[in-house]
Design a protein around this motif. Structure first.
Motif, PDB file in Angstrom:
ATOM      1  N   MET A 187      -4.939  -6.735  -7.253  1.00 51.25           N
ATOM      2  CA  MET A 187      -4.993  -6.216  -5.886  1.00 51.25           C
ATOM      3  C   MET A 187      -5.833  -4.940  -5.818  1.00 51.25           C
ATOM      4  SD  MET A 187      -3.618  -8.315  -3.839  1.00 51.25           S
ATOM      5  CE  MET A 187      -3.785  -7.247  -2.403  1.00 51.25           C
ATOM      6  N   LEU A 188      -5.769  -4.103  -6.857  1.00 51.23           N
ATOM      7  CA  LEU A 188      -6.630  -2.913  -6.899  1.00 51.23           C
ATOM      8  C   LEU A 188      -8.100  -3.325  -6.904  1.00 51.23           C
ATOM      9  CD1 LEU A 188      -4.832  -0.510  -9.406  1.00 51.23           C
ATOM     10  CD2 LEU A 188      -5.539   0.072  -7.072  1.00 51.23           C
ATOM     11  N   ILE A 189      -8.435  -4.337  -7.706  1.00 55.87           N
ATOM     12  CA  ILE A 189      -9.813  -4.828  -7.739  1.00 55.87           C
ATOM     13  C   ILE A 189     -10.199  -5.391  -6.380  1.00 55.87           C
ATOM     14  CG2 ILE A 189     -11.312  -6.622  -8.702  1.00 55.87           C
ATOM     15  CD1 ILE A 189      -9.903  -6.223 -11.373  1.00 55.87           C
ATOM     16  N   ALA A 190      -9.269  -6.142  -5.754  1.00 53.69           N
ATOM     17  CA  ALA A 190      -9.572  -6.743  -4.454  1.00 53.69           C
ATOM     18  C   ALA A 190      -9.787  -5.678  -3.380  1.00 53.69           C
ATOM     19  CB  ALA A 190      -8.438  -7.686  -4.046  1.00 53.69           C
ATOM     20  N   VAL A 191      -8.987  -4.606  -3.428  1.00 55.01           N
ATOM     21  CA  VAL A 191      -9.113  -3.543  -2.414  1.00 55.01           C
ATOM     22  C   VAL A 191     -10.331  -2.663  -2.690  1.00 55.01           C
ATOM     23  CG1 VAL A 191      -8.028  -1.471  -1.466  1.00 55.01           C
ATOM     24  CG2 VAL A 191      -6.659  -3.520  -1.859  1.00 55.01           C
ATOM     25  N   ILE A 192     -10.406  -2.107  -3.908  1.00 58.32           N
ATOM     26  CA  ILE A 192     -11.498  -1.185  -4.232  1.00 58.32           C
ATOM     27  C   ILE A 192     -12.809  -1.930  -4.382  1.00 58.32           C
ATOM     28  CG2 ILE A 192     -12.341   0.482  -5.924  1.00 58.32           C
ATOM     29  CD1 ILE A 192      -9.413   1.223  -6.476  1.00 58.32           C
ATOM     30  N   GLY A 193     -12.769  -3.077  -5.079  1.00 56.32           N
ATOM     31  CA  GLY A 193     -13.977  -3.889  -5.200  1.00 56.32           C
ATOM     32  C   GLY A 193     -14.469  -4.351  -3.848  1.00 56.32           C
ATOM     33  N   GLY A 194     -13.536  -4.638  -2.940  1.00 57.28           N
ATOM     34  CA  GLY A 194     -13.913  -5.063  -1.599  1.00 57.28           C
ATOM     35  C   GLY A 194     -14.588  -3.971  -0.792  1.00 57.28           C
ATOM     36  N   MET A 218     -14.362  -4.689   4.547  1.00 51.93           N
ATOM     37  CA  MET A 218     -13.042  -4.726   5.186  1.00 51.93           C
ATOM     38  C   MET A 218     -13.087  -5.205   6.638  1.00 51.93           C
ATOM     39  SD  MET A 218     -10.956  -4.197   2.860  1.00 51.93           S
ATOM     40  CE  MET A 218     -10.983  -3.612   1.161  1.00 51.93           C
ATOM     41  N   GLN A 219     -13.797  -6.313   6.852  1.00 51.57           N
ATOM     42  CA  GLN A 219     -13.768  -6.978   8.141  1.00 51.57           C
ATOM     43  C   GLN A 219     -12.538  -7.902   8.196  1.00 51.57           C
ATOM     44  OE1 GLN A 219     -16.242  -6.141  10.590  1.00 51.57           O
ATOM     45  NE2 GLN A 219     -16.355  -4.583   8.998  1.00 51.57           N
ATOM     46  N   ALA A 220     -12.409  -8.671   9.278  1.00 54.58           N
ATOM     47  CA  ALA A 220     -11.213  -9.489   9.488  1.00 54.58           C
ATOM     48  C   ALA A 220     -10.994 -10.479   8.343  1.00 54.58           C
ATOM     49  CB  ALA A 220     -11.327 -10.225  10.815  1.00 54.58           C
ATOM     50  N   PHE A 221     -12.099 -11.110   7.868  1.00 46.99           N
ATOM     51  CA  PHE A 221     -11.923 -12.090   6.806  1.00 46.99           C
ATOM     52  C   PHE A 221     -11.463 -11.423   5.505  1.00 46.99           C
ATOM     53  CE2 PHE A 221     -13.253 -14.650   3.196  1.00 46.99           C
ATOM     54  CZ  PHE A 221     -12.670 -15.868   3.521  1.00 46.99           C
ATOM     55  N   ASP A 222     -11.953 -10.209   5.233  1.00 52.24           N
ATOM     56  CA  ASP A 222     -11.519  -9.490   4.034  1.00 52.24           C
ATOM     57  C   ASP A 222     -10.017  -9.233   4.082  1.00 52.24           C
ATOM     58  OD1 ASP A 222     -14.148  -8.696   2.581  1.00 52.24           O
ATOM     59  OD2 ASP A 222     -14.508  -8.170   4.663  1.00 52.24           O
ATOM     60  N   LYS A 223      -9.519  -8.862   5.242  1.00 49.68           N
ATOM     61  CA  LYS A 223      -8.083  -8.601   5.376  1.00 49.68           C
ATOM     62  C   LYS A 223      -7.281  -9.885   5.184  1.00 49.68           C
ATOM     63  CE  LYS A 223      -8.937  -4.668   8.415  1.00 49.68           C
ATOM     64  NZ  LYS A 223      -8.830  -4.112   9.792  1.00 49.68           N
ATOM     65  N   LEU A 224      -7.826 -11.008   5.670  1.00 50.51           N
ATOM     66  CA  LEU A 224      -7.158 -12.292   5.459  1.00 50.51           C
ATOM     67  C   LEU A 224      -7.114 -12.630   3.971  1.00 50.51           C
ATOM     68  CD1 LEU A 224      -5.957 -14.974   6.494  1.00 50.51           C
ATOM     69  CD2 LEU A 224      -8.303 -15.830   6.710  1.00 50.51           C
ATOM     70  N   ALA A 225      -8.233 -12.405   3.259  1.00 52.38           N
ATOM     71  CA  ALA A 225      -8.281 -12.682   1.821  1.00 52.38           C
ATOM     72  C   ALA A 225      -7.305 -11.789   1.059  1.00 52.38           C
ATOM     73  CB  ALA A 225      -9.703 -12.481   1.305  1.00 52.38           C
ATOM     74  N   LEU A 230      -2.194 -11.211  -1.752  1.00 54.62           N
ATOM     75  CA  LEU A 230      -0.913 -10.523  -1.896  1.00 54.62           C
ATOM     76  C   LEU A 230       0.243 -11.511  -1.932  1.00 54.62           C
ATOM     77  CD1 LEU A 230       0.678  -7.842  -1.921  1.00 54.62           C
ATOM     78  CD2 LEU A 230       0.678  -7.928   0.587  1.00 54.62           C
ATOM     79  N   VAL A 231       0.230 -12.492  -1.023  1.00 52.67           N
ATOM     80  CA  VAL A 231       1.298 -13.493  -0.977  1.00 52.67           C
ATOM     81  C   VAL A 231       1.301 -14.336  -2.251  1.00 52.67           C
ATOM     82  CG1 VAL A 231       2.104 -15.570   0.216  1.00 52.67           C
ATOM     83  CG2 VAL A 231       1.356 -13.586   1.549  1.00 52.67           C
ATOM     84  N   ALA A 232       0.114 -14.792  -2.656  1.00 50.22           N
ATOM     85  CA  ALA A 232       0.020 -15.654  -3.841  1.00 50.22           C
ATOM     86  C   ALA A 232       0.476 -14.921  -5.100  1.00 50.22           C
ATOM     87  CB  ALA A 232      -1.415 -16.149  -4.004  1.00 50.22           C
ATOM     88  N   LEU A 233       0.049 -13.680  -5.266  1.00 54.15           N
ATOM     89  CA  LEU A 233       0.394 -12.933  -6.470  1.00 54.15           C
ATOM     90  C   LEU A 233       1.866 -12.527  -6.484  1.00 54.15           C
ATOM     91  CD1 LEU A 233      -2.844 -10.776  -6.755  1.00 54.15           C
ATOM     92  CD2 LEU A 233      -2.144 -12.658  -8.256  1.00 54.15           C
ATOM     93  N   HIS A 256     -11.077 -15.989  -1.937  1.00 53.65           N
ATOM     94  CA  HIS A 256     -11.851 -14.957  -2.634  1.00 53.65           C
ATOM     95  C   HIS A 256     -13.194 -15.485  -3.148  1.00 53.65           C
ATOM     96  CE1 HIS A 256      -9.095 -11.463  -2.624  1.00 53.65           C
ATOM     97  NE2 HIS A 256      -8.212 -12.409  -2.360  1.00 53.65           N
ATOM     98  N   PHE A 257     -13.291 -16.786  -3.397  1.00 57.18           N
ATOM     99  CA  PHE A 257     -14.612 -17.360  -3.675  1.00 57.18           C
ATOM    100  C   PHE A 257     -15.526 -17.163  -2.469  1.00 57.18           C
ATOM    101  CE2 PHE A 257     -12.902 -20.357  -7.073  1.00 57.18           C
ATOM    102  CZ  PHE A 257     -13.668 -19.800  -8.089  1.00 57.18           C
ATOM    103  N   PHE A 258     -15.003 -17.471  -1.278  1.00 60.61           N
ATOM    104  CA  PHE A 258     -15.816 -17.337  -0.064  1.00 60.61           C
ATOM    105  C   PHE A 258     -16.095 -15.866   0.235  1.00 60.61           C
ATOM    106  CE2 PHE A 258     -16.327 -17.324   4.645  1.00 60.61           C
ATOM    107  CZ  PHE A 258     -17.508 -18.055   4.677  1.00 60.61           C
ATOM    108  N   ARG A 259     -15.119 -15.016  -0.007  1.00 54.31           N
ATOM    109  CA  ARG A 259     -15.328 -13.573   0.192  1.00 54.31           C
ATOM    110  C   ARG A 259     -16.478 -13.076  -0.678  1.00 54.31           C
ATOM    111  NH1 ARG A 259     -11.499  -8.436  -1.547  1.00 54.31           N
ATOM    112  NH2 ARG A 259     -12.048  -7.080   0.208  1.00 54.31           N
ATOM    113  N   LEU A 260     -16.468 -13.488  -1.940  1.00 53.65           N
ATOM    114  CA  LEU A 260     -17.524 -13.077  -2.859  1.00 53.65           C
ATOM    115  C   LEU A 260     -18.878 -13.628  -2.438  1.00 53.65           C
ATOM    116  CD1 LEU A 260     -18.353 -11.709  -5.533  1.00 53.65           C
ATOM    117  CD2 LEU A 260     -17.738 -13.837  -6.704  1.00 53.65           C
ATOM    118  N   PHE A 261     -18.918 -14.875  -1.986  1.00 50.73           N
ATOM    119  CA  PHE A 261     -20.173 -15.483  -1.538  1.00 50.73           C
ATOM    120  C   PHE A 261     -20.782 -14.704  -0.382  1.00 50.73           C
ATOM    121  CE2 PHE A 261     -22.423 -18.474   1.267  1.00 50.73           C
ATOM    122  CZ  PHE A 261     -23.416 -18.910   0.395  1.00 50.73           C
TER     123      PHE A 261
END
Length: 399
Positions: A187-194, A218-225, A230-233, A256-261
């Protein structure tokens, strides 16, 4: 001696002038030393007097030892930028670093100490770090970064649970503490990396005259990802063998694949220092996908091996990439990866590949462990070789 004289004297010691200097350097040294000890332990030539079983000591040394140092180095460097306040330096920084170092020694020698002493010493460091970060956020009124402090608190809780598992005779490397620690770092990577990956990419592409830019962070899709992750982990941490956890992890992977793309990493291949951030983040959804499939089809994939995509892939690659970039940037050097840095990153990739190969060729496990460990040590010793003088003395590095 006046207060200003003391400050001036402290600042002469370059390594304690900024948080990234001692924690990045000695964190990397610890990652290499701990891996060397682990290889020797597997070979039966070394035994260390710790109360943890060997696998749990190995996991703790990296997850809470190495990553604890890198988190400290990053936060003590980033928080002053967030708050506009002076960084922790001099004797207070040296004292905090000493807490981390003594924690490593205490865990390694815990069998020689009264029960609970090593664990208490180990937990003192993240608690003290959290106190420093909380003070800076409150004084600087930087409330948007409270999420980072919450994740640091969860990371400390995970360390405590890890020690409690060991104290009750359970294999801590298979317990809730380990999973919660992994989940928190993800989650730290997802937040800071994002925040940093799309921002750095956008700035580089603009400088290169490109028009096909990634969306702002940190647009809407980032918050969804982030919510999906968070739920999955959380499910995986609490119910690691449930089908619901497996399905949720696969859903996290797709998000997160789509987020990265969306971050346009395929346009950054000419600058390895930037493209390696995208590669490191790739291991986040890749690990989630493999872990989810392993839960649903354990007859085809081993969950333990899948976790190394996160721990050896995402964690090592992302931290080395951030450490390299932060060291170059905060010492006034060009943000460019030379041949040495590229070799360092390739060594991590090789280490991950050989470690995963154990699941395919278990009859060659010891050879593959040795090859993986050797490449791992090469990567982290390489970081120390490339940037050690810069971190200790402020001398320019050769990337």
């Amino acid at each position: 001696m006046t207060a200003s004289d003391e400050m001036h004297q402290d600042q002469r010691i370059v390594i304690f002038s900024y948080g990234f200097r001692p924690f990045f350097l000695f964190g990397a040294l610890w990652a290499a030393l701990a891996m060397l000890l682990w290889i020797l332990m597997l070979a039966g030539t070394v035994t260390i007097p710790t109360r943890l079983d060997p696998v749990s000591w190995h996991a703790h040394a990296f997850l809470f030892g190495y990553l604890g140092a890198i988190i400290a180095g990053f936060l003590l460097t980033a928080v002053p930028n967030w708050t506009g306040r002076a960084p922790l330096s001099g004797r207070p920084l040296a004292a905090l670093f000493t807490l981390w170092l003594v924690g490593r020694l205490a865990i390694a020698l815990s069998a020689l100490l009264p029960i609970g002493v090593a664990e208490a010493v180990d937990l003192t460091f993240p608690i003290a770090l959290g106190g420093v970060i909380l003070r800076e956020i409150i004084v600087g009124k930087n409330w948007r970064n409270l999420i980072i402090l919450v994740l640091l608190g969860l990371f400390t809780l995970a360390n405590l649970l890890f020690h409690l598992d060991a104290a009750h005779g359970r294999i801590a490397a298979q317990g809730l503490g380990l999973r919660l620690g992994i989940a928190t770092i993800l989650m730290l990577i997802a937040v800071i990396g994002g925040r940093i990956v799309p921002s750095f990419t956008r700035n580089w592409l603009v400088k290169a005259g490109r028009s096909n830019l990634p969306p702002p962070p940190m647009q809407a899709f980032d918050k969804l990802a982030l919510l999906g992750g968070l739920v999955a982990l959380a499910l995986w941490s609490l119910y690691p063998d449930s089908a619901q956890s497996g399905i949720a992890l696969i859903g996290m992977a797709l998000l997160h694949f789509f987020r990265l793309f969306r971050w346009k990493g395929h346009h950054t291949l000419s600058e390895p220092l930037l493209s390696v951030l995208h590669l490191g983040y790739l291991f986040v959804p890749l690990g989630a996908l493999v872990e989810g499939l392993a839960i649903l089809r354990p007859d085809l994939l081993a969950p333990g091996s899948a976790q190394h995509l996160w721990m050896a892939g995402a964690f090592a690659m992302m931290t080395l990439a951030v450490m390299t970039r932060a060291t170059l940037g905060h010492t006034g050097q060009a943000l460019h990866a030379g041949s040495g840095s590229i070799l360092m990153f390739l060594s991590v990739l090789g280490a991950v590949a050989f470690r995963l190969a154990v699941a395919i060729w278990p009859e060659n496990a010891m050879t593959l462990y040795a090859l993986s460990g050797t490449l791992w040590i090469t990567a982290f010793v390489g970081f120390c070789f490339l940037f050690g003088k810069c971190l200790i003395f402020g001398v320019q590095s050769e990337t």
